[in-house]
Scaffold this motif. Structure first.
Motif, short mmCIF file in Angstrom:
data_model
loop_
_atom_site.label_atom_id
_atom_site.label_comp_id
_atom_site.label_asym_id
_atom_site.label_seq_id
_atom_site.Cartn_x
_atom_site.Cartn_y
_atom_site.Cartn_z
N TRP A 256 0.85 -1.19 0.00
CA TRP A 256 0.00 0.00 0.00
C TRP A 256 0.89 1.25 0.00
O TRP A 256 2.01 1.22 0.51
N THR A 257 0.40 2.33 -0.55
CA THR A 257 1.10 3.60 -0.49
C THR A 257 1.22 4.08 0.96
O THR A 257 0.25 3.99 1.71
N GLY A 258 2.40 4.55 1.33
CA GLY A 258 2.57 5.00 2.70
C GLY A 258 3.95 5.55 2.95
O GLY A 258 4.66 5.95 2.02
N ARG A 259 4.35 5.54 4.23
CA ARG A 259 5.63 6.09 4.63
C ARG A 259 6.40 5.03 5.41
O ARG A 259 5.84 4.34 6.25
N VAL A 260 7.69 4.91 5.11
CA VAL A 260 8.55 3.97 5.83
C VAL A 260 8.79 4.53 7.23
O VAL A 260 9.35 5.62 7.37
N ILE A 261 8.34 3.81 8.25
CA ILE A 261 8.52 4.32 9.62
C ILE A 261 9.69 3.67 10.34
O ILE A 261 10.16 4.17 11.34
N GLU A 262 10.16 2.53 9.84
CA GLU A 262 11.32 1.91 10.46
C GLU A 262 11.98 0.91 9.51
O GLU A 262 11.30 0.19 8.80
N VAL A 263 13.31 0.90 9.52
CA VAL A 263 14.07 -0.19 8.91
C VAL A 263 14.89 -0.82 10.03
O VAL A 263 15.30 -0.13 10.96
N SER A 264 15.09 -2.13 9.96
CA SER A 264 15.75 -2.84 11.06
C SER A 264 16.48 -4.06 10.53
O SER A 264 16.11 -4.60 9.48
N ASP A 265 17.51 -4.49 11.26
CA ASP A 265 18.17 -5.75 10.88
C ASP A 265 18.72 -6.49 12.10
O ASP A 265 19.60 -7.33 11.96
N ASN A 266 18.19 -6.20 13.29
CA ASN A 266 18.75 -6.82 14.49
C ASN A 266 17.72 -7.59 15.31
O ASN A 266 17.86 -7.73 16.52
N THR A 267 16.66 -8.09 14.66
CA THR A 267 15.68 -8.92 15.37
C THR A 267 15.45 -10.21 14.58
O THR A 267 16.04 -10.42 13.51
N ALA A 268 14.58 -11.09 15.11
CA ALA A 268 14.24 -12.34 14.42
C ALA A 268 13.62 -12.08 13.05
O ALA A 268 13.62 -12.95 12.17
N CYS A 269 13.10 -10.88 12.87
CA CYS A 269 12.49 -10.47 11.60
C CYS A 269 13.55 -10.25 10.51
O CYS A 269 13.24 -10.21 9.33
N GLY A 270 14.80 -10.16 10.94
CA GLY A 270 15.88 -9.96 9.97
C GLY A 270 15.85 -8.56 9.39
O GLY A 270 15.32 -7.62 10.00
N THR A 271 16.43 -8.40 8.22
CA THR A 271 16.37 -7.11 7.55
C THR A 271 14.93 -6.86 7.14
O THR A 271 14.31 -7.67 6.46
N SER A 272 14.39 -5.74 7.63
CA SER A 272 12.95 -5.53 7.50
C SER A 272 12.61 -4.08 7.26
O SER A 272 13.38 -3.18 7.60
N VAL A 273 11.44 -3.88 6.67
CA VAL A 273 10.92 -2.55 6.39
C VAL A 273 9.51 -2.49 6.95
O VAL A 273 8.70 -3.40 6.75
N ARG A 274 9.23 -1.41 7.69
CA ARG A 274 7.91 -1.20 8.30
C ARG A 274 7.30 0.04 7.67
O ARG A 274 7.91 1.11 7.67
N VAL A 275 6.10 -0.11 7.14
CA VAL A 275 5.45 0.98 6.40
C VAL A 275 4.12 1.32 7.08
O VAL A 275 3.38 0.41 7.48
N GLN A 276 3.84 2.60 7.20
CA GLN A 276 2.54 3.04 7.74
C GLN A 276 1.70 3.64 6.63
O GLN A 276 2.16 4.48 5.85
N SER A 277 0.45 3.17 6.56
CA SER A 277 -0.53 3.70 5.59
C SER A 277 -1.80 3.99 6.35
O SER A 277 -2.63 3.10 6.57
N GLY A 278 -1.97 5.21 6.80
CA GLY A 278 -3.13 5.54 7.62
C GLY A 278 -3.11 4.73 8.90
O GLY A 278 -2.11 4.71 9.62
N SER A 279 -4.19 4.00 9.17
CA SER A 279 -4.27 3.18 10.38
C SER A 279 -3.58 1.84 10.22
O SER A 279 -3.50 1.05 11.16
N TRP A 280 -3.10 1.55 9.02
CA TRP A 280 -2.45 0.27 8.75
C TRP A 280 -0.93 0.39 8.88
O TRP A 280 -0.34 1.38 8.49
N VAL A 281 -0.33 -0.69 9.41
CA VAL A 281 1.12 -0.84 9.38
C VAL A 281 1.41 -2.18 8.71
O VAL A 281 0.80 -3.20 9.06
N HIS A 282 2.31 -2.18 7.72
CA HIS A 282 2.70 -3.44 7.06
C HIS A 282 4.19 -3.63 7.19
O HIS A 282 4.97 -2.69 7.00
N VAL A 283 4.59 -4.85 7.53
CA VAL A 283 5.98 -5.17 7.84
C VAL A 283 6.45 -6.30 6.93
O VAL A 283 5.73 -7.28 6.71
N TYR A 284 7.68 -6.13 6.42
CA TYR A 284 8.27 -7.09 5.48
C TYR A 284 9.56 -7.62 6.11
O TYR A 284 10.48 -6.84 6.35
#
Ligand SMILES: [Zn+2]
Length: 201
Positions: A88-116
């Motif tokens: 979804w269109t949105g804004r990257v609110i966090e990038v991370s590489d130090n958890t079990a999620c590995g290298t990851s991107v967190r995006v916020q789109s209104g009330s939704w947050v999607h994590v990869y």
């Protein structure tokens, strides 16, 4: 650009689905347009789909024993290096590489947050800020960056806690976890109702 590949959505029917009233409300709240047109905007997050390998919800522990663990997202198998596209269109609110999620991107789109999760590459910093890079093509995704639905934000890898290449995709609405299969089902239904699938094979 052909953003969506809908064949993977046919497999979603194999997953156990139930639309709770709460989730239905989340769908209804997603913008002012009709649900059908809203759900057509989303992009399937993996370009090289190989199957759904683990559903959202409780599952028996991969290491055996009596305990079960809660799986916070949907696992979508893909070859290493397969492109990951923002749902979804949105804004990257966090990038991370130090958890079990590995290298990851967190995006916020209104009330939704999607994590990869489990993406290729790592997180670095330059004069523009912190960014996730796939380490190969030079693709960079910065914290604070605006992204479009369907935009490539990384590649499938094996970082973090994983036994094989896949995208772990987590969705939250208003702070609560949502089964991504329900979202894919809503997208698929919207596409089918508007005739998109039959007109654009
Ligand atoms: Zn997972």
């Amino acid at each position: 650009m052909k953003r969506n590949r809908w064949l993977p959505l046919l497999g979603i029917s194999l997953l156990t689905l139930s639309l709770t009233p709460q989730i239905s409300k989340a769908f209804d709240d997603n913008g002012s347009q009709s649900a059908q047109s809203i759900w057509r905007i989303g992009s399937f997050p993996v370009e090289s789909f190989q199957g759904y390998t683990s559903a959202f919800g409780y599952r028996s522990s991969p290491t055996g024993g009596y305990s079960s663990e809660f799986h916070s997202g949907l696992d979508i198998a893909s070859p290493v290096g397969g492109r990951i596209r923002a749902w979804w269109t949105g804004r990257v609110i966090e990038v991370s590489d130090n958890t079990a999620c590995g290298t990851s991107v967190r995006v916020q789109s209104g009330s939704w947050v999607h994590v990869y999760c489990h993406m290729m590459g790592s997180v670095s910093r330059d004069s523009q800020g912190r960014y996730a890079s796939d380490g190969e093509s030079g693709l960079k995704v910065y914290e604070g960056q605006q992204i479009q639905a369907g935009q490539v934000i990384g590649r499938v890898g094996m970082t973090g806690r994983t036994t094989g290449p896949h995208l772990h995709w987590t969705l939250k609405y208003a702070g609560k976890l949502v089964d991504p299969a329900l979202v894919l089902q809503a997208m698929y239904t919207a596409e089918r109702q508007t005739g998109y699938i039959s007109s654009q094979p």
